[in-house]
Design a protein around this motif. Structure first.
Motif, PDB file in Angstrom:
ATOM      1  N   GLN A 107       0.695  -1.180   0.274  1.00  9.82           N
ATOM      2  CA  GLN A 107      -0.258  -0.102  -0.096  1.00  9.82           C
ATOM      3  C   GLN A 107       0.653   0.921  -0.278  1.00  9.82           C
ATOM      4  OE1 GLN A 107      -2.878   0.377   3.158  1.00  9.82           O
ATOM      5  NE2 GLN A 107      -3.246   1.627   2.850  1.00  9.82           N
ATOM      6  N   ALA A 108       2.466   1.225   1.026  1.00  5.75           N
ATOM      7  CA  ALA A 108       2.923   2.111   0.617  1.00  5.75           C
ATOM      8  C   ALA A 108       4.247   1.875   1.276  1.00  5.75           C
ATOM      9  CB  ALA A 108       2.534   3.430   2.271  1.00  5.75           C
ATOM     10  N   TRP A 109       5.192   2.357   0.704  1.00  4.08           N
ATOM     11  CA  TRP A 109       6.652   2.032   0.888  1.00  4.08           C
ATOM     12  C   TRP A 109       6.979   3.542   0.966  1.00  4.08           C
ATOM     13  CZ3 TRP A 109       8.537  -0.947  -4.767  1.00  4.08           C
ATOM     14  CH2 TRP A 109       8.299  -2.272  -4.128  1.00  4.08           C
ATOM     15  N   ALA A 110       8.139   3.595   1.716  1.00  2.07           N
ATOM     16  CA  ALA A 110       9.173   4.052   1.847  1.00  2.07           C
ATOM     17  C   ALA A 110      10.607   3.767   1.924  1.00  2.07           C
ATOM     18  CB  ALA A 110       8.777   4.745   3.368  1.00  2.07           C
ATOM     19  N   THR A 111      11.621   5.090   1.518  1.00  3.69           N
ATOM     20  CA  THR A 111      12.853   5.522   1.404  1.00  3.69           C
ATOM     21  C   THR A 111      13.404   6.484   2.425  1.00  3.69           C
ATOM     22  OG1 THR A 111      14.296   5.136   0.421  1.00  3.69           O
ATOM     23  CG2 THR A 111      12.239   6.561  -0.646  1.00  3.69           C
ATOM     24  N   ASP A 112      14.845   5.763   2.608  1.00  5.61           N
ATOM     25  CA  ASP A 112      15.533   7.189   2.752  1.00  5.61           C
ATOM     26  C   ASP A 112      16.993   7.165   3.049  1.00  5.61           C
ATOM     27  OD1 ASP A 112      16.034   9.195   4.966  1.00  5.61           O
ATOM     28  OD2 ASP A 112      16.407   8.881   6.339  1.00  5.61           O
ATOM     29  N   ILE A 113      18.070   7.890   3.363  1.00  5.76           N
ATOM     30  CA  ILE A 113      20.257   7.379   3.314  1.00  5.76           C
ATOM     31  C   ILE A 113      20.078   7.936   5.033  1.00  5.76           C
ATOM     32  CG2 ILE A 113      21.706   8.122   2.429  1.00  5.76           C
ATOM     33  CD1 ILE A 113      20.093   8.984  -0.402  1.00  5.76           C
ATOM     34  N   THR A 114      21.283   7.105   4.999  1.00  7.53           N
ATOM     35  CA  THR A 114      22.050   7.440   6.538  1.00  7.53           C
ATOM     36  C   THR A 114      23.401   7.481   6.368  1.00  7.53           C
ATOM     37  OG1 THR A 114      21.980   6.985   8.761  1.00  7.53           O
ATOM     38  CG2 THR A 114      21.477   4.965   7.191  1.00  7.53           C
ATOM     39  N   TYR A 115      23.816   7.333   7.517  1.00 14.64           N
ATOM     40  CA  TYR A 115      25.684   7.543   7.112  1.00 14.64           C
ATOM     41  C   TYR A 115      25.201   5.730   7.874  1.00 14.64           C
ATOM     42  CZ  TYR A 115      26.736  12.505   6.058  1.00 14.64           C
ATOM     43  OH  TYR A 115      27.114  13.463   5.089  1.00 14.64           O
ATOM     44  N   VAL A 116      26.389   5.484   7.631  1.00 12.98           N
ATOM     45  CA  VAL A 116      27.162   3.972   7.727  1.00 12.98           C
ATOM     46  C   VAL A 116      28.911   3.800   8.371  1.00 12.98           C
ATOM     47  CG1 VAL A 116      27.827   1.628   7.870  1.00 12.98           C
ATOM     48  CG2 VAL A 116      25.480   2.626   6.706  1.00 12.98           C
ATOM     49  N   ARG A 117      29.288   4.066   9.966  1.00  6.98           N
ATOM     50  CA  ARG A 117      30.495   4.943   9.859  1.00  6.98           C
ATOM     51  C   ARG A 117      31.641   3.280   9.640  1.00  6.98           C
ATOM     52  NH1 ARG A 117      32.368   8.096  15.551  1.00  6.98           N
ATOM     53  NH2 ARG A 117      34.483   8.183  14.395  1.00  6.98           N
ATOM     54  N   ILE A 118      32.468   3.670   8.610  1.00  3.83           N
ATOM     55  CA  ILE A 118      33.435   2.307   8.491  1.00  3.83           C
ATOM     56  C   ILE A 118      34.243   3.038   8.783  1.00  3.83           C
ATOM     57  CG2 ILE A 118      34.118   1.079   7.131  1.00  3.83           C
ATOM     58  CD1 ILE A 118      31.534   1.530   5.032  1.00  3.83           C
ATOM     59  N   GLN A 119      34.739   3.001   9.899  1.00  2.00           N
ATOM     60  CA  GLN A 119      36.695   2.939  10.787  1.00  2.00           C
ATOM     61  C   GLN A 119      37.143   4.567  10.279  1.00  2.00           C
ATOM     62  OE1 GLN A 119      39.991   1.293   8.914  1.00  2.00           O
ATOM     63  NE2 GLN A 119      40.678   0.243  10.065  1.00  2.00           N
ATOM     64  N   GLY A 120      36.337   5.417  10.824  1.00  2.00           N
ATOM     65  CA  GLY A 120      36.515   6.489  10.851  1.00  2.00           C
ATOM     66  C   GLY A 120      35.790   7.765   9.450  1.00  2.00           C
ATOM     67  N   CYS A 121      35.489   6.578   8.261  1.00  2.00           N
ATOM     68  CA  CYS A 121      34.880   7.450   7.547  1.00  2.00           C
ATOM     69  C   CYS A 121      33.567   6.596   7.673  1.00  2.00           C
ATOM     70  CB  CYS A 121      36.025   6.668   6.114  1.00  2.00           C
ATOM     71  SG  CYS A 121      37.597   6.731   6.424  1.00  2.00           S
ATOM     72  N   TYR A 122      32.644   7.977   6.134  1.00  2.00           N
ATOM     73  CA  TYR A 122      31.147   7.779   6.598  1.00  2.00           C
ATOM     74  C   TYR A 122      31.200   7.294   4.818  1.00  2.00           C
ATOM     75  CZ  TYR A 122      30.514   9.796  10.142  1.00  2.00           C
ATOM     76  OH  TYR A 122      30.575  10.075  11.896  1.00  2.00           O
ATOM     77  N   ALA A 123      29.553   6.022   4.619  1.00  2.00           N
ATOM     78  CA  ALA A 123      29.640   5.476   3.461  1.00  2.00           C
ATOM     79  C   ALA A 123      27.964   6.210   3.700  1.00  2.00           C
ATOM     80  CB  ALA A 123      29.368   4.557   3.373  1.00  2.00           C
ATOM     81  N   TYR A 124      27.873   5.666   2.528  1.00  2.00           N
ATOM     82  CA  TYR A 124      25.591   6.311   1.887  1.00  2.00           C
ATOM     83  C   TYR A 124      25.442   4.873   2.492  1.00  2.00           C
ATOM     84  CZ  TYR A 124      27.805  10.390   1.796  1.00  2.00           C
ATOM     85  OH  TYR A 124      28.838  11.777   1.706  1.00  2.00           O
TER      86      TYR A 124
END
Length: 304
Positions: A107-124
């Motif tokens: 009926q409804a989907w939702a989405t978002d983006i967050t940071y993931v911390r990897i050894q002092g750096c960030y991925a999305y």
């Protein structure tokens, strides 16, 4: 004091009261306490640290706790930066889920983006969730957060699970881009977007981020992107198939989700994935037409 200064012909502003504060003598003991406390409760900030120190017999001010945390490089693990970067030239859509009762899968989907911390750096990391069952339909991790990354994950969800009636996101430039919204329009999916500053408009995906980070990422401290992908993949498999949810009557998302296979899905041609940026220069109606009619890459590039 003023009269004494007048008799001695001394300027009053040059005199200061002698401090009665005793020098802080148990700095090492307090430092050791803060380090151990941070290991057990990495999400505690200076206010909670201060209260815990008081409860454990330390006579110390919040300012002193702040100084020591800075000196020891102790930082609470909390969200700090916003990933929503709106493009003023893109069309924004109203929020459609207010007061809507979610009663069935897709009926409804939702989405978002967050940071993931990897050894002092960030991925999305981006994920798409079904709001009825809380099932994670599609997800991915990237070192960039462009529209191509988002469209590929949307394509994967459509291919595997059909299409929703409503698709909700924030007002980030990836989700308001022509290539992303035209794919939704081509499938006759209604577009809904959170209001600015209204985190509760997308509360289910935000709750999933909290679960993922506190039950997996912060505990495992991934050291590489490959290791992170493998670990999160295992966790999402567990989340969908084994983790029971109180709000779902102690059932798993897979138990509640029933896939709709009869829907006719419009998907992007694989060769278009290198030309999404060029489609941004086209008219919106033209982008929808390309998706619906599966125009070959060579022809729609000429039109651009």
């Amino acid at each position: 004091m003023r009269r004494q200064c007048e008799l001695l012909n001394v300027n009053r502003s040059k005199l200061y009261r002698k401090s009665t504060k005793q020098p802080f003598s148990n700095k090492e003991e307090l430092s050791e306490f803060l380090v151990k406390l941070h290991e057990y409760f990495p999400f505690y900030g200076r206010r909670r640290m201060h209260q815990m120190a008081l409860k454990n017999g330390f006579k110390v001010t919040q300012y002193k706790i702040k100084e020591l945390m800075k000196e020891l490089k102790i930082v609470a693990i909390v969200p700090k930066r916003s990933l929503t970067r709106a493009n003023k030239l893109h069309r924004k859509y109203p929020y459609l889920l207010k007061g809507v009762k979610i009663e069935r899968p897709n009926q409804a989907w939702a989405t978002d983006i967050t940071y993931v911390r990897i050894q002092g750096c960030y991925a999305y990391m981006m994920a798409i969730i079904d709001l009825y069952s809380r099932k994670i339909l599609s997800w991915g991790i990237s070192n960039t957060q462009d529209a191509t990354f988002c469209v590929n994950l949307l394509d994967e969800a459509l291919r595997r699970f059909g299409k929703p009636e409503i698709f909700n996101s924030d007002q980030g430039s990836q989700y308001t881009s022509k290539v992303f919204t035209s794919l939704l329009h081509a499938n006759n999916i209604r577009i809904s977007m959170d209001g600015i500053g209204r985190a509760l408009d997308n509360v289910y995906i935000e709750r999933f981020w909290r679960t993922l980070k506190y039950e997996d990422i912060h505990l495992r401290q991934y050291e590489s992107l490959k290791e992170c992908r493998e670990g999160i993949s295992n966790f999402i498999e567990f989340y969908n198939t084994q983790r029971i949810h109180q709000s779902l009557g102690y059932r798993t998302p897979d138990e509640l989700y029933k896939q709709n296979m009869h829907l006719n899905i419009v998907r992007p041609h694989f060769s278009w994935k290198n030309s999404y940026s060029m489609m941004e220069g086209m008219e919106f109606e033209q982008c929808v037409y390309i998706f619906k009619n599966r125009i070959p890459k060579e022809e729609h590039l000429k039109a651009a």
